[in-house]
Design an enzyme around this catalytic site. Structure first.
Site, PDB file in Angstrom:
ATOM      1  N   HIS A  69       0.876  -1.178   0.000  1.00 10.36           N
ATOM      2  CA  HIS A  69       0.000   0.000   0.000  1.00 10.36           C
ATOM      3  C   HIS A  69       0.915   1.231   0.000  1.00 10.36           C
ATOM      4  O   HIS A  69       1.157   1.806   1.054  1.00 10.36           O
ATOM      5  CB  HIS A  69      -0.844   0.072   1.282  1.00 10.36           C
ATOM      6  CG  HIS A  69      -1.886  -0.996   1.418  1.00 10.36           C
ATOM      7  ND1 HIS A  69      -2.361  -1.401   2.657  1.00 10.36           N
ATOM      8  CD2 HIS A  69      -2.573  -1.709   0.497  1.00 10.36           C
ATOM      9  CE1 HIS A  69      -3.292  -2.330   2.485  1.00 10.36           C
ATOM     10  NE2 HIS A  69      -3.431  -2.542   1.186  1.00 10.36           N
ATOM     11  N   SER A  95       5.002   0.720   3.656  1.00 10.22           N
ATOM     12  CA  SER A  95       5.060   0.190   5.017  1.00 10.22           C
ATOM     13  C   SER A  95       4.081  -0.976   5.215  1.00 10.22           C
ATOM     14  O   SER A  95       4.254  -1.756   6.133  1.00 10.22           O
ATOM     15  CB  SER A  95       4.769   1.290   6.042  1.00 10.22           C
ATOM     16  OG  SER A  95       3.492   1.825   5.829  1.00 10.22           O
ATOM     17  N   HIS A  96       3.056  -1.075   4.404  1.00  9.50           N
ATOM     18  CA  HIS A  96       2.157  -2.232   4.448  1.00  9.50           C
ATOM     19  C   HIS A  96       2.556  -3.134   3.283  1.00  9.50           C
ATOM     20  O   HIS A  96       2.353  -2.767   2.129  1.00  9.50           O
ATOM     21  CB  HIS A  96       0.698  -1.826   4.263  1.00  9.50           C
ATOM     22  CG  HIS A  96       0.166  -0.931   5.333  1.00  9.50           C
ATOM     23  ND1 HIS A  96      -1.077  -0.330   5.250  1.00  9.50           N
ATOM     24  CD2 HIS A  96       0.688  -0.532   6.513  1.00  9.50           C
ATOM     25  CE1 HIS A  96      -1.282   0.402   6.337  1.00  9.50           C
ATOM     26  NE2 HIS A  96      -0.228   0.302   7.113  1.00  9.50           N
ATOM     27  N   LEU A  97       3.111  -4.282   3.611  1.00  6.16           N
ATOM     28  CA  LEU A  97       3.652  -5.168   2.569  1.00  6.16           C
ATOM     29  C   LEU A  97       2.937  -6.514   2.613  1.00  6.16           C
ATOM     30  O   LEU A  97       2.521  -6.969   3.682  1.00  6.16           O
ATOM     31  CB  LEU A  97       5.146  -5.398   2.809  1.00  6.16           C
ATOM     32  CG  LEU A  97       5.992  -4.166   3.141  1.00  6.16           C
ATOM     33  CD1 LEU A  97       7.410  -4.595   3.505  1.00  6.16           C
ATOM     34  CD2 LEU A  97       6.013  -3.194   1.974  1.00  6.16           C
TER      35      LEU A  97
END
Ligand SMILES: Cc1cc2nc3c(=O)[nH]c(=O)nc-3n(C[C@H](O)[C@H](O)[C@H](O)COP(=O)(O)OP(=O)(O)OC[C@H]3O[C@@H](n4cnc5c(N)ncnc54)[C@H](O)[C@@H]3O)c2cc1C
Ligand code: SF4
Length: 500
Positions: free
Chosen positions: A280, A437-439
């Site tokens: 994201h 940071s959202h993986l």
């Protein structure tokens, strides 16, 4: 119970446990505590150091040095080079994150069933999320800790006519210090180093810290343990070797970048290994207000909107970042930068996280560093730009006198009557300062071994005693913050493993 920290060369460690869990972040800690509660002896092996909250750093520099993986220098390589932010410490990324807790949306399970044949997870994941919300003391950001940035965003969204809410987080009594990125010195944030990791120790388990795993040891098709070499928490010098034998299974939870790289260098064969990396990607827009906002007073992230999750596909949130990060975002130097910093008390940043459909890859690189190749296609860049327009409009609806879009090739600041300029903002990712940071992905789950690394219980296809239990198994983006989904999946996988 034992905690083994860094050991000098010559003091090699050999240990044995029922289960060996690699990584102590969201997935690793949740899996480890579930296994420990079943009565098993669990050893958590964590690359980063154990840090007590009183030793957390205060500055961004300190956070990068003590808490971030590879000093925060990991980049996604594509047309643009966007930083990938993760932690490397006991507690993993839960130590530096904002602890936002969002239940897995029902449409995600339907998508996984349709695309990957995964069934029967929804009710189990939600049941574990009930437990997590109770144990990690999830609360809505309390009124005194909201701060002006979050309040302005709520006002702006309501004037702009879309739904938004105060965020729920794994935080017990947030004091609104806006320091989540450097670790919560007030111990209000319920990162896993404060609860599940100590519980594993209390139940007779082990934690081996400053201990990056080099390889999962595999005999035939069975995982029998892990080996690696201690790394000094400050100097990064190598120390003693370690081997931890797993009587029953190895659980890999080293994150979306490290889990696929670790499995690759351990010789695991899977056509899907390292594929389907997703994220994201997000960026922020500053608003400047007449009255002081004092953005670092209040919860780091206290307001959000999921109104645009399905269309165009993004989430909006407030975000307060440390002063030096703000300074690095206000372009210019010398007297000009000082002039711009005079507005510091009057600005606040709100950001978007794009539910990007683009996919990338993760490979094991030189010196065991993961190499991520990833970029956004045109459709995702359109979403990205749309998010910036929404943020700009929300700032102006809340009364901002100007915004700082931070887009290369566009004016430094825009007034309320200039929002339309953003409609033509470049679609070249190099024009934006974004972070990942959202993986997700890299070891995705699914029923077909040709297209999935693990099955729907996290078990690596074709191997015995080898389970993946972190964000790398997630085979799609979520469109919401991932920690709650990762932890609940890890608990479900660990429950299955314990009952085998
Ligand atoms: C700044 C920031 C803010 C965020 N805010 C939120 C939020 O508010 N809400 C939310 O839901 N999500 C948030 N996220 C995302 C969330 O924190 C992650 O999705 C989640 O922590 C990932 O869990 P994980 O178990 O996959 O990996 P991690 O939590 O990153 O844990 C992986 C662990 O494995 C260790 N490790 C890696 N390699 C090895 C090795 N070889 N040997 C031993 N150990 C190893 C690492 O050191 C690390 O401790 C945020 C992320 C960032 C960076
Ligand atoms: S805002 Fe401050 S008190 Fe609240 S959780 Fe974050 S670091 Fe802790």
């Amino acid at each position: 119970m034992s905690h083994v920290a860094f050991r000098e060369r010559g003091e090699d460690l050999r240990l044995e446990a029922d289960y060996v869990v690699v990584g102590s972040g969201a997935g690793g800690a949740a899996a480890a505590v579930t296994l420990a509660r079943s009565g098993a002896e669990v050893a958590i092996i964590e690359a980063g150091a154990w840090r007590d909250p009183e030793d957390y750093p205060s500055s961004t520099y300190g956070a990068m040095r003590d808490l971030f993986d590879d000093w925060g220098t990991q980049l996604a390589r594509g047309r643009a080079l966007w930083p990938i932010v993760q932690a490397r410490t006991v507690g993993g990324t839960t130590v530096i994150n904002s602890a936002i807790c969002v239940r897995t949306p029902g449409d995600i399970f339907a998508q996984w069933q349709r695309e990957r044949g995964i069934e029967g997870l929804a009710e189990r994941v939600w049941a574990h999320q009930d437990t997590l919300e109770r144990e990690l003391r999830v609360e809505e950001v309390p009124e005194p800790a909201r701060g002006n940035s979050n309040r302005l965003a709520m006002l702006g969204a309501s004037r702009a006519g879309y739904d938004s809410h105060w965020i729920r987080r794994y935080v017990a009594g947030c004091e609104g210090t806006g320091q989540c990125l450097q670790g919560c010195k007030k111990t209000r944030k319920q990162s896993t180093n404060l609860n599940y990791v100590p519980e594993v120790l209390a139940r007779g388990g082990h934690v081996v810290s400053s201990a990056p795993v080099k390889r999962v040891a595999i005999e035939g098709r069975r995982a029998i343990g892990v080996r690696g070499r201690f790394e000094h928490p400050r100097t990064k010098a190598w120390g003693a070797d370690f081997f931890v034998r797993a009587r029953r299974a190895v659980v890999v939870a080293a994150s979306v970048t490290h889990s696929p790289a670790l499995l690759e260098r351990s010789g695991v064969r899977s056509p899907a290994l390292g594929k389907y990396f997703r994220a994201h990607p997000g960026t922020g827009v500053f608003g400047i207000y007449d009255e002081p906002v004092d953005t670092n007073t209040g919860a780091t992230q206290g307001w959000a909107s999921t109104a645009f999750r399905a269309d165009p596909g993004l989430k909006l949130e407030t975000l307060s970042i440390p002063f030096e990060m703000v300074a690095s975002r206000l372009s210019g130097g010398g007297a000009r930068l000082i002039e711009r910093l005079r507005e510091y008390r009057h600005l606040c940043m709100w950001c978007h996280a794009v539910r990007a459909e683009s996919v990338g890859t993760v490979r094991n690189g030189l010196f065991d560093k993961p190499v991520v190749r990833y970029g956004l296609d045109r459709e995702d860049m359109l979403r990205f730009r749309q998010g910036m327009i929404l943020l700009a409009k929300t700032h102006f609806a809340a009364g901002a006198k100007k915004i700082l879009p931070g887009i290369h090739g566009m004016p430094y600041e825009l007034g309320p009557d200039q929002v339309s300029l953003l409609e033509d903002a470049p679609l070249d990712p190099r024009a934006y300062i974004a972070i990942l940071s959202h993986l997700f992905g890299g070891c995705v789950m699914g029923t077909d071994p040709r297209d999935a690394v693990t099955d729907a219980r996290g078990r690596v296809h074709g191997y015995d005693g080898l389970v993946v239990a972190d964000a790398s198994v997630i085979p799609s983006n979520l469109g919401v913050n991932p920690q709650h989904t990762i932890m609940a999946l890890a608990m479900a996988f660990a429950e299955d493993l314990a009952s085998e």
